[in-house]
Structure formats: C-alpha cells, structure tokens
Design a protein around this motif. Structure first.
Motif, PDB file in Angstrom:
ATOM      1  N   VAL A  11       0.832  -1.206   0.000  1.00 50.78           N
ATOM      2  CA  VAL A  11       0.000   0.000   0.000  1.00 50.78           C
ATOM      3  C   VAL A  11       0.862   1.250   0.000  1.00 50.78           C
ATOM      4  O   VAL A  11       0.585   2.203  -0.732  1.00 50.78           O
ATOM      5  CB  VAL A  11      -0.967  -0.008   1.208  1.00 50.78           C
ATOM      6  CG1 VAL A  11      -1.687   1.320   1.324  1.00 50.78           C
ATOM      7  CG2 VAL A  11      -1.960  -1.139   1.077  1.00 50.78           C
ATOM      8  N   THR A  12       1.927   1.260   0.790  1.00 47.21           N
ATOM      9  CA  THR A  12       2.718   2.487   0.913  1.00 47.21           C
ATOM     10  C   THR A  12       3.576   2.783  -0.306  1.00 47.21           C
ATOM     11  O   THR A  12       3.739   3.951  -0.668  1.00 47.21           O
ATOM     12  CB  THR A  12       3.607   2.443   2.170  1.00 47.21           C
ATOM     13  OG1 THR A  12       4.425   1.277   2.114  1.00 47.21           O
ATOM     14  CG2 THR A  12       2.773   2.439   3.421  1.00 47.21           C
ATOM     15  N   LEU A  15       1.468   4.410  -3.034  1.00 51.27           N
ATOM     16  CA  LEU A  15       1.079   5.746  -2.574  1.00 51.27           C
ATOM     17  C   LEU A  15       2.266   6.695  -2.605  1.00 51.27           C
ATOM     18  O   LEU A  15       2.128   7.874  -2.944  1.00 51.27           O
ATOM     19  CB  LEU A  15       0.482   5.681  -1.173  1.00 51.27           C
ATOM     20  CG  LEU A  15      -0.876   5.011  -1.080  1.00 51.27           C
ATOM     21  CD1 LEU A  15      -1.315   4.901   0.376  1.00 51.27           C
ATOM     22  CD2 LEU A  15      -1.914   5.757  -1.894  1.00 51.27           C
ATOM     23  N   LEU A  18       2.772   7.690  -6.183  1.00 46.25           N
ATOM     24  CA  LEU A  18       1.766   8.684  -6.572  1.00 46.25           C
ATOM     25  C   LEU A  18       2.094  10.082  -6.058  1.00 46.25           C
ATOM     26  O   LEU A  18       1.750  11.078  -6.682  1.00 46.25           O
ATOM     27  CB  LEU A  18       0.392   8.272  -6.042  1.00 46.25           C
ATOM     28  CG  LEU A  18      -0.315   7.157  -6.773  1.00 46.25           C
ATOM     29  CD1 LEU A  18      -1.562   6.740  -6.012  1.00 46.25           C
ATOM     30  CD2 LEU A  18      -0.681   7.586  -8.176  1.00 46.25           C
ATOM     31  N   SER A  19       2.762  10.161  -4.931  1.00 44.03           N
ATOM     32  CA  SER A  19       3.020  11.463  -4.334  1.00 44.03           C
ATOM     33  C   SER A  19       4.276  12.143  -4.857  1.00 44.03           C
ATOM     34  O   SER A  19       4.485  13.327  -4.626  1.00 44.03           O
ATOM     35  CB  SER A  19       3.126  11.327  -2.814  1.00 44.03           C
ATOM     36  OG  SER A  19       4.293  10.607  -2.487  1.00 44.03           O
ATOM     37  N   ARG A  34       1.632   7.336 -12.262  1.00 48.66           N
ATOM     38  CA  ARG A  34       0.354   7.357 -11.544  1.00 48.66           C
ATOM     39  C   ARG A  34      -0.579   6.263 -12.063  1.00 48.66           C
ATOM     40  O   ARG A  34      -1.284   5.637 -11.291  1.00 48.66           O
ATOM     41  CB  ARG A  34      -0.321   8.717 -11.675  1.00 48.66           C
ATOM     42  CG  ARG A  34       0.255   9.745 -10.780  1.00 48.66           C
ATOM     43  CD  ARG A  34      -0.524  11.040 -10.877  1.00 48.66           C
ATOM     44  NE  ARG A  34       0.044  11.986  -9.951  1.00 48.66           N
ATOM     45  CZ  ARG A  34      -0.661  12.690  -9.102  1.00 48.66           C
ATOM     46  NH1 ARG A  34      -1.969  12.578  -9.080  1.00 48.66           N
ATOM     47  NH2 ARG A  34      -0.076  13.517  -8.285  1.00 48.66           N
ATOM     48  N   SER A  37       0.590   2.941 -10.707  1.00 42.64           N
ATOM     49  CA  SER A  37       0.271   2.859  -9.283  1.00 42.64           C
ATOM     50  C   SER A  37      -1.216   2.621  -9.066  1.00 42.64           C
ATOM     51  O   SER A  37      -1.605   1.829  -8.199  1.00 42.64           O
ATOM     52  CB  SER A  37       0.691   4.147  -8.568  1.00 42.64           C
ATOM     53  OG  SER A  37       2.083   4.288  -8.610  1.00 42.64           O
ATOM     54  N   ALA A  38      -2.054   3.291  -9.838  1.00 38.83           N
ATOM     55  CA  ALA A  38      -3.500   3.101  -9.704  1.00 38.83           C
ATOM     56  C   ALA A  38      -3.905   1.673 -10.073  1.00 38.83           C
ATOM     57  O   ALA A  38      -4.737   1.058  -9.393  1.00 38.83           O
ATOM     58  CB  ALA A  38      -4.243   4.106 -10.580  1.00 38.83           C
ATOM     59  N   ILE A  41      -2.780  -0.578  -7.175  1.00 37.37           N
ATOM     60  CA  ILE A  41      -3.667  -0.438  -6.016  1.00 37.37           C
ATOM     61  C   ILE A  41      -5.001  -1.130  -6.283  1.00 37.37           C
ATOM     62  O   ILE A  41      -5.555  -1.798  -5.410  1.00 37.37           O
ATOM     63  CB  ILE A  41      -3.859   1.045  -5.644  1.00 37.37           C
ATOM     64  CG1 ILE A  41      -2.550   1.594  -5.057  1.00 37.37           C
ATOM     65  CG2 ILE A  41      -4.990   1.231  -4.648  1.00 37.37           C
ATOM     66  CD1 ILE A  41      -2.546   3.089  -4.847  1.00 37.37           C
ATOM     67  N   THR A  45      -6.417  -4.236  -4.155  1.00 34.35           N
ATOM     68  CA  THR A  45      -7.734  -4.147  -3.525  1.00 34.35           C
ATOM     69  C   THR A  45      -8.603  -5.340  -3.895  1.00 34.35           C
ATOM     70  O   THR A  45      -9.232  -5.968  -3.034  1.00 34.35           O
ATOM     71  CB  THR A  45      -8.428  -2.840  -3.920  1.00 34.35           C
ATOM     72  OG1 THR A  45      -7.607  -1.740  -3.520  1.00 34.35           O
ATOM     73  CG2 THR A  45      -9.792  -2.714  -3.293  1.00 34.35           C
TER      74      THR A  45
END
Length: 149
Positions: A11-12, A15, A18-19, A34, A37-38, A41, A45
C-alpha cells in the motif's frame, strides 16, 4: 501467495510513487507512474478482498461443521477442530502441546481441509462441504472425519 506482512509495503509504495513529483516535471512520465500505481492499487484491492472473502467462507463452513457435531451431542473432548475450537471449549492453563494439538484430548472426530495426509489416513469422511470461493487457488472443501476404531 498472500501474507498480511506485505500489506504495508504494497500500500505504501504505490502511494509513495503517486506522491512523487518528477524532477523535470515531465507530465507524461508522471501520468504513466500514476497510472501504474493506480492499476497496482486496484489489483491489490481486488485480490485482498477476494482472499478475505475466501478465508471468511472457509472459517464459516468450518464452524458450521463443528457446530453440527456439537448438535449431534458429540462432546468437545472428542473433536479436533483446530486451535480456535479446542481453545474455546477445552482451554486450561496447562498448555502442553501433544501430537494431536493444543487442548486436544481425543481426536475421534476431525474437521479439516485435507484428507490426503498421515494425520487423516485412519479416518472416514462423514461430511464434505463445498466452500464458495472466488479464487481458484483457495481451499475448496471442509471435511468432517471420524476415526476408524
């Protein structure tokens, strides 16, 4: 395949990606990272949701099988239903682990997910319950077994 210890990095890390703002402010590279990463994720999920579903279904069927044995007036001392069952019904401060497991007094009956090992070779299948799973590699059946005398 899945371990709870991977949740934090899985998860990290996306994220974190993305940041990050790219050094040269190249928007196409930033958009691609991005997007990856999406996707990661979303995959994480979906996978964790399916694995959690399968685990809860397995646990529900296991306890349904154990409860059906208890409804037939079989004593908890005669059932090897795993650590949770034996701990709930037979817990004592004396926790010596014998070859049958913690707090298992007699394993005349077993609730298990496999019938193809040494621990179950002297047992007869009393009941076989199919588990409604979402993933192909998940456990498919819960067996209620009775030891042959």
């Amino acid at each position: 395949m899945y371990d709870r210890y991977f949740i934090i990095p899985f998860v990290t890390i996306p994220l974190f990606i993305l940041s990050i703002e790219s050094e040269n402010e190249n928007k196409s590279e930033h958009t691609i990272s991005r997007g990856y990463s999406a996707i990661f994720i979303a995959f994480l999920t979906i996978t964790t949701t399916a694995l959690t579903h399968d685990y809860l279904e397995w646990n529900r069927e296991k306890w349904n099988s154990l409860n059906s044995l208890l409804e037939k007036k079989i004593q908890p001392q005669e059932i090897n239903g795993g650590f949770e069952f034996s701990g709930q019904y037979l817990y004592t401060n004396y926790t010596k682990n014998n070859k049958k497991g913690f707090w298992v007094i007699d394993d005349k009956y077993k609730v298990t997910t496999s019938t193809k090992d040494e621990a179950t070779e002297n047992y007869t299948i009393l009941n076989k319950k199919k588990i409604n799973t979402w993933l192909p590699m998940s456990i498919k059946y819960v067996y209620t077994l009775r030891r042959n005398n």
